[in-house]
Each structure stands twice: as C-alpha cells, then as structure tokens.
Write an enzyme that holds these catalytic residues in place. Structure first.
Site, PDB file in Angstrom:
ATOM      1  N   HIS A 128      -5.102  21.015   6.138  1.00 63.93           N
ATOM      2  CA  HIS A 128      -5.165  22.319   4.548  1.00 63.93           C
ATOM      3  C   HIS A 128      -3.891  22.863   5.694  1.00 63.93           C
ATOM      4  CE1 HIS A 128      -5.273  24.885   1.446  1.00 63.93           C
ATOM      5  NE2 HIS A 128      -4.687  25.218   1.595  1.00 63.93           N
ATOM      6  N   ASN A 158      -5.239  -1.257  30.828  1.00 67.93           N
ATOM      7  CA  ASN A 158      -5.405  -2.551  31.925  1.00 67.93           C
ATOM      8  C   ASN A 158      -7.278  -2.664  32.039  1.00 67.93           C
ATOM      9  OD1 ASN A 158      -3.841  -4.402  32.267  1.00 67.93           O
ATOM     10  ND2 ASN A 158      -2.960  -2.964  33.815  1.00 67.93           N
ATOM     11  N   GLU A 203      -7.528  15.072   2.312  1.00 64.65           N
ATOM     12  CA  GLU A 203      -8.043  17.159   1.726  1.00 64.65           C
ATOM     13  C   GLU A 203      -9.068  17.198   0.971  1.00 64.65           C
ATOM     14  OE1 GLU A 203      -6.789  20.710   0.860  1.00 64.65           O
ATOM     15  OE2 GLU A 203      -5.210  20.403   2.580  1.00 64.65           O
TER      16      GLU A 203
END
Lengths: 141, 656
Positions: free
Chosen positions: B46, B393, B68
């Site tokens: 918000h 890796n 939202e």
C-alpha cells in the site's frame, strides 16, 4: 567571429595545440614512477596532488623520437571523460585564440605525424599550429 | 511541483520496500496461514502504491493496486495462499522491479506491459469469488488492540458495556479533515470512551491521514444510535459500525497480539526516531570524498614521521605520536561508517534459491548465517556476482534431484549454507552444499578433453590439485548446458574477480558428501598494510597479507628444476621469482652472495620473490592506476609514499 582557445606547446620547432577545454593544468616535471609492462610511450605515473596520473611522452606517441627533459619540459594534464593523463611536451608556451575559419581540417599538411591524431591545422598570422585530437591521442588501442 | 528532488528517495525506498516484500512473501510461502504477514505485505505494498501514485508512476500504482486486491482476497480468506498465488505475487514484484529499474535508468516507467499479468490476477480473484461469494465489502478491517487497550475492553465488557469498532469515511473533498475528525471524536465521546483510534489522535490533529478513521469505543448505547449521530456530522460519507465480541478477541490471540503489538510499537518508535534524525542517509560520493581526505591525511602523517629533524624535538615528537593515534582512530571511524552488513548481498539469495529450485525441480533449504557481518561498501559492490555464480553452481551442479538423494539415503531436501564471519583482518564467506561433491574423475577427463593438460601431466596431480582445475578458464563439467551455469565461464571468472579484490577462493569437496567454497576477502580495499621493497632504484609495495615470511638465501643454494629456479626452504621446494626480470627492472648489485627473498603465498602455493632490499612496513592507501593503464600485469595499483613519490603495488598472485 567564432574562435576556440588552444594551449600551444612545442615539440622541437613544430608548434602543436590542444583544445583548452581538455586541459586541466600544466605541471613541471616531477618524479615519474615507471610502470612495467606498459607501452613504450607511457613513461609512468606521477603524483598530482594526491592523485595517481599516468604520463605519456607525446613526442614518442607521435612517432617523433623522445623528449629530452630540461627546465622547459612540462606535463600538460588533459582530461577525456573521467580519465586524466599527463602529456610530456618540450615546452608549453601560451594560450591562443584561433578562428574557426582559420582551422584547416584538410589533413594534407601533416606528413611526419600520424594523420589520425590530428584534428586540423590552424593558421595564426605566419604560424602554423597542428591541433591534436586529444581523444584519439589517449585512445587505448 | 518539481518531483525530481524526491526521485532519489523514491527509488531508494521503493527498492527497500520491494526487498522487504520479497522476504515477506518467502516467509508467507513457508507459513501460509500467517495473517500478520499478509497484513505486513499489504501495508508495504500500500505504501508503495501511494508513493508511485504521488510520483505519477501510474503503471506501477496500477500493478500494486492489483497486488493489493489479491492480498485483500487472502486477508478476507477468499483466496488461499498456494504456490500459484505466491508465484503470481512474485511476478508482480518482478514487474515492479522492472519499473523501478527503468525509472532509475531513464526516469520513466518504460514499456513493460503488465496487462496479461493483471488479467491473470483478475481471473484468479474471480475464480475464487465465484466459488465462494464474498461478504459485503463493508466489513471493516479489525483494529489490533494492545494489552492495555484489551484490558480496558475486557473490563468494560465485564460490566456489560459494549465495545464497538467504527469506521468513518470522510468526504475526500473535505477541506478541514482534522476539524471534522475533532467533531467526530466529540460526538463519540458523548456515548462513551474512545480507547483506540487509527490513525492516532496526533496524526489526525496534524491531518496526517487519508479519508478513513477507525476507532474502537466502549459505550452503553447501541450501535444504531451511535451510527445515526455520526452520520449527522456533515461531510461524513459512510459509517460502518461493528460490535466487538470479547470471544473473538480471545486470550490466546491476545497474547500473540500483545507481543506483536509491542513489536509494532517498537517499530513505530524506531521509525519516529528516524524522522528526528538518529540516522542520516548520506550520498556515497560524500563518504568516498571523506575517505580520500583521510587517506591524504595518512600520507602526510607518514611524511611527517619520516622527517628526522622533527623527531629530535621531544615536544613535536609527542605531538606527532598523538597525531598518529588520532589519524588511526579517524581512519577506523570512517571505515566504520562505510561498513555495511553483508545482508545487503545475502538478501537476494532466498528468492534466487526458491526460483532455481522450482525451475530445476530440486528441493533445497537455504541456511544463512552471519548476515550481520560488516564489510566495506566497496567489497559489497563487488562480491555479489561471484557469490551468485557459486550459489548457482551449488544448486545446479551440487545438489542432486530429490529421487537420487533418497536413493543415496540423504535427506530429501538439499541443503545450501551461506555463511559469513570475520577472521582477523579478513572477512570469510562460505558457500557449502551437501550435494554430490566434485567428481575428481570427471574433472580429470574434462581437463584432458579440453586440452588443458595431458594425461601424463595430470598423473602427478593429487586429487586436491585436480579439484583446483575447475578454476581454470574454459572449464565446465556439467553434461548439459543449463540456462544457469555450465557454460564454462563460471569459476574462473569468480576466481579472477576475487583475486582482483585482493582475496582468495578455495574449494574443499568430498565426493558424495558435498562441496564448500571459501572466499577470503580483505575488510577494506582502500587502505592496507604493505611491505616496501627496493629493486634497483625503484620501490614496490607488497601487500602484507600475502607475505608469509622473509628469508635470506645464499645465491649458491639456488638449484634448477625443469629450467625453473628453486631453493630448498626447510625441506620444501620453493620456486623463485626474479622480480627484476619479471618487471624489466635493473638490480643494483649483481654479484651478491646472499639474496633477500620475500616468501609470498597464493592459496596453498608459495613462491619466493627475490628483491634487492627491504625498506619497511607501512600503511598504504591503494589508488587505482586508472582506465588508461588498465590491464597491466603484475601491478595491482599504486600508492603515494611519504616523500610524495608514487610506488606501485605488486600483484603477487600474477607472478606465479
């Protein structure tokens, strides 16, 4: 009248110039520390008020032999973008104004130097001044 | 209004918010039922929406708005938190990140089209809403009460007085919202006592609120009567009133709430402190400038110390010693300011591990330790990419598929540990996995196949030596080239990078048990202790942390093995490096009987550097040789000595 300002220096009897906007300062020769493995015309690095600046022998860069250091020898500190480099010259004499129309960009004049490094040739009265392209001089090949 | 001045703050804060959203989402994935987390995420997004809206970045605001909606769905239990939902939320974050990056680079949001994403969100919301019709929107969000407020409420309820939560919407066009709110409070106080309001009374007085005020009051009157009276105030758009049942606020929850609220209170107070100026955001350039000045000071201090005549005077000598202490302290202080927790780098990994493990179909748990370990900002900036390589890796090559792991009687979930800690003047970062380890045979074959070595050459190699080969350029053992790693550009790049930072990377691996990569880095890259040595008429600096010892060796004891000069040092062969030849320098006295040899180390390997003379140990400030001289071998940088001359710093790693 449109004119540009240039810093003029001598190599042997020939007068050269660089755009004043490229020039930061002009220094006397101080202790130069050799950098192993660098190109021949790179003479080393100097301490310029706390900054480490590489210096090159402009005469050697232009393929005209080597500078002999004497009282007249100067280092012109030029700046290209963020990079600062010192150019060792035989003598830095003056700052002059050259009118834009007096600069000949037709490069037939230059014979003994590498054409690619010359921006143009300026005429001031009887004097003929070779204007160097600093960016190209400092280009990392 | 010129918004540019806020741009930097906006960018910085949005990045922070996105980071915290990322972390919270990861948490939420682990504990899907955590309402507080959802609230937290909602709150942050918000804020983000508000910020984007204010700055006029509508695409960003829209996307956050959709996010939202989803979060709201979760909060109202219309949407259950499952992988699909989390994935979609992550996608939103990625989209937002793209916007933020684009704003940072170009000043505009850029052309990213999120319509498809938005449609998917809408579809997901609709699907859920169809199957499960929602209650009316007017249901108000429940206010959280702290322990004191709860006690008041409890007492009131015991006495038969009811508690109400009231949500009041004020007309957005209202000019004097604070005044309206004041009337509202006056009205409410006729009926009972307001025990909680959101925003707080102070904020309301300062008009620091939007259009909605939520309050909890205790009152003997019924809700209708209060609502009617509140509606009577002009410019009030809507009133929603809800009776608070003590049952719903049951003690257990309250217990948690207390803790939670205390935390919130703490957070809130921390935020307030920020505003009053306990911390300052400083542009990094200014810090660099400060650092440079301190460096200059150290140089000039060294110069003073070298001046012999000063030392003869006891008074100035004392002052000089004091100056020495102050500069050291100043240096430490500035260094501390530049220190940042390594968390800044580590933070991106939980998300990365999650994405990678999904992509590769592996189950991986990431454990991180020592995130609070502080390192210099310069290190932080450089260490990110190498670490990403190592993590990838570990996940891609190291950890086996779940099925394979079960067969090997390992835990189904792979384990990747990321650890940071201080060790003397260095910081150590470890990346450890419990995967299959490095296949020595495979490495050997690969090295031969790639033409790096011949089999004969490798015969002499110990298995440890062979493992080190993975750091060689052009090496990769992965059979299939995945998107992530295996193009053979990984580890040698990591090694080069770490070494260019003055660090070391080592690997320790046991087949079937796992691998561990250990990175050692200097705490700072700006000022180091170094040994100055002389060679002919030139001086060079060797970083102290790479020096093992200094020995004197008789010229006659030098032997030649395979055309390389070596000496026996305590029974071990020590290869010699003739610095003068490497650097094209001149030595001062050729016919010396004895040589001074600086023994330097590179990982496990040692080499002896032959020098003319030792000058001494000194604190030096590292300066870069600059772009013009980039790519010079053997030289790591330059420093300015006390006498104003420049001395080059040797990169001993590149000498052998």
């Amino acid at each position: 009248m449109v004119y540009n300002q240039y810093v003029v220096f001598k190599i042997e009897q020939q007068e050269f110039a660089v755009d004043i906007n490229r020039v930061k300062t002009i220094e006397r020769v101080t202790a130069i520390t050799r950098v192993p493995g660098a190109k021949g015309f790179v003479k080393g690095v100097i301490n310029l008020r706390g900054d480490v600046i590489p210096v090159i022998d402009i005469k050697e860069r232009l393929g005209m032999g080597k500078c002999e250091y004497d009282d007249e020898t100067r280092i012109i500190i030029v700046r290209v973008e963020e990079m600062e480099v010192g150019m060792i010259v035989d003598a830095a004499s003056e700052v002059i104004k050259i009118q834009v129309e007096d600069i000949d960009k037709n490069l037939d004049y230059s014979r003994s130097i590498e054409d690619s490094l010359v921006e143009g040739v300026g005429k001031v009265g009887e004097r003929i001044i070779v204007i160097l392209d600093v960016e190209k001089v400092l280009k990392i090949a | 209004m010129d918004l540019n001045q806020f741009m930097e703050i906006f960018l910085e804060e949005s990045s922070e918010h996105l980071e915290s959203l990322n972390n919270s989402l990861l948490e939420l994935e682990k504990t899907p039922g955590d309402r507080k987390l959802v609230d937290e995420i909602f709150r942050v997004s918000h804020t983000l929406k508000g910020m984007a809206g204010t700055m006029g970045f509508n695409k960003m605001a829209e996307l956050t708005h959709e996010m939202e909606n989803m979060l709201d769905g979760i909060r109202r239990s219309n949407l259950t938190v499952d992988t699909a939902v989390i994935d979609l939320l992550f996608e939103c974050l990625d989209g937002l990140q793209v916007y933020v990056n684009s704003i940072a680079n170009e000043g505009i949001e850029g052309g990213l089209d999120t319509t498809a994403l938005v449609n998917r969100i809408k579809k997901m919301l609709n699907r859920k809403e169809d199957s499960e019709p929602t209650e009316k929107n007017c249901e108000t969000e429940k206010l959280k009460l702290n322990s004191h407020e709860l006690t008041v409420l409890e007492k009131a309820l015991e006495q038969g007085i009811s508690g109400y939560q009231i949500e009041v919407k004020i007309d957005p066009g209202c000019m004097l919202k604070a005044a309206r709110a004041f009337i509202l409070f006056n009205t409410l106080e006729k009926y009972g006592e307001v025990i909680k309001s959101e925003p707080s009374v102070e904020d309301i007085e300062d008009e620091k609120f939007k259009d909605t005020i939520r309050v909890v009051i205790i009152s003997k009157y019924d809700s209708e009567r209060i609502a009617k009276d509140v509606m009577g105030i002009s410019e009030i758009l809507d009133v929603a009133i809800q009776r608070i049942d003590y049952e719903t606020e049951n003690r257990e929850n309250a217990g948690e709430d207390i803790k939670n609220n205390d935390e919130n209170d703490y957070k809130a107070s921390a935020v307030k402190k920020n505003i009053t100026g306990k911390t300052v955001r400083v542009d990094i350039d200014r810090l660099d400038n400060l650092m440079n000045l301190v460096s200059e000071l150290i140089i000039i201090k060294t110069r003073l110390e070298e001046n012999g005549s000063i030392k003869e005077n006891a008074n100035t000598n004392e002052a000089l010693e004091y100056l020495e202490r102050i500069t050291t302290n100043l240096h430490d202080a500035v260094m501390k300011v530049r220190m940042v927790p390594i968390e800044r780098v580590f933070n991106r990994f939980p998300r990365m591990v999650r994405d990678l493990s999904k992509e590769l179909g592996k189950e991986i748990n990431l454990f991180m330790y020592g995130e609070e370990t502080e390192v210099d900002r310069t290190v932080i900036d450089e260490i990110g990419d190498p670490l990403i390589h190592l993590m990838r890796n570990a996940i891609d090559h190291g950890i086996e598929q779940a099925g394979e792991r079960v067969k090997l009687q390992k835990a189904k979930e792979g384990k990747v540990v990321l650890r940071a800690y201080h060790d003397g003047n260095t910081v150590v970062i470890e990346v450890e996995d419990d995967g299959k380890g490095i296949d020595v045979e495979g490495v050997l074959r690969k090295a031969v196949d790639n033409g790096l070595y011949t089999e004969q050459q490798l015969e002499k190699f110990s298995s440890e030596d062979i493992i080190q080969l993975i750091f060689e350029p052009g090496f990769s053992t992965a059979k299939t080239i995945s998107d992530l790693s295996g193009r053979g550009v990984g580890l040698d790049v990591v090694k080069t990078k770490i070494e260019s930072l003055g660090g070391l990377v080592e690997v320790d691996s046991k087949k079937g048990i796992g691998s561990k990569f250990v990175i050692r880095l200097p705490l700072t890259l700006a000022i180091i202790q170094a040994l100055l040595i002389g060679l002919g008429n030139e001086n060079y600096a060797i970083p102290l942390n790479s020096i093992k010892e200094i020995v004197t060796i008789k010229e006659s004891s030098v032997k030649s093995v395979q055309n390389k000069e070596v000496v026996l040092l305590r029974g071990e062969l020590l290869p010699l490096v003739r610095l003068d030849k490497e650097l094209g320098a001149e030595r001062e006295t050729e016919n010396q009987q004895e040589m001074t040899v600086v023994v330097v180390r590179k990982g496990e390997k040692l080499a002896g550097i032959v020098v003319d003379r030792l000058i001494g140990q000194q604190e030096i400030v590292i300066k870069s040789l600059g772009k013009y001289l980039s790519g010079i071998r053997c030289i790591a940088g330059a420093t300015i000595l006390g006498d104003g001359r420049v001395s080059l710093i040797l990169d001993t790693n590149s000498l052998f």
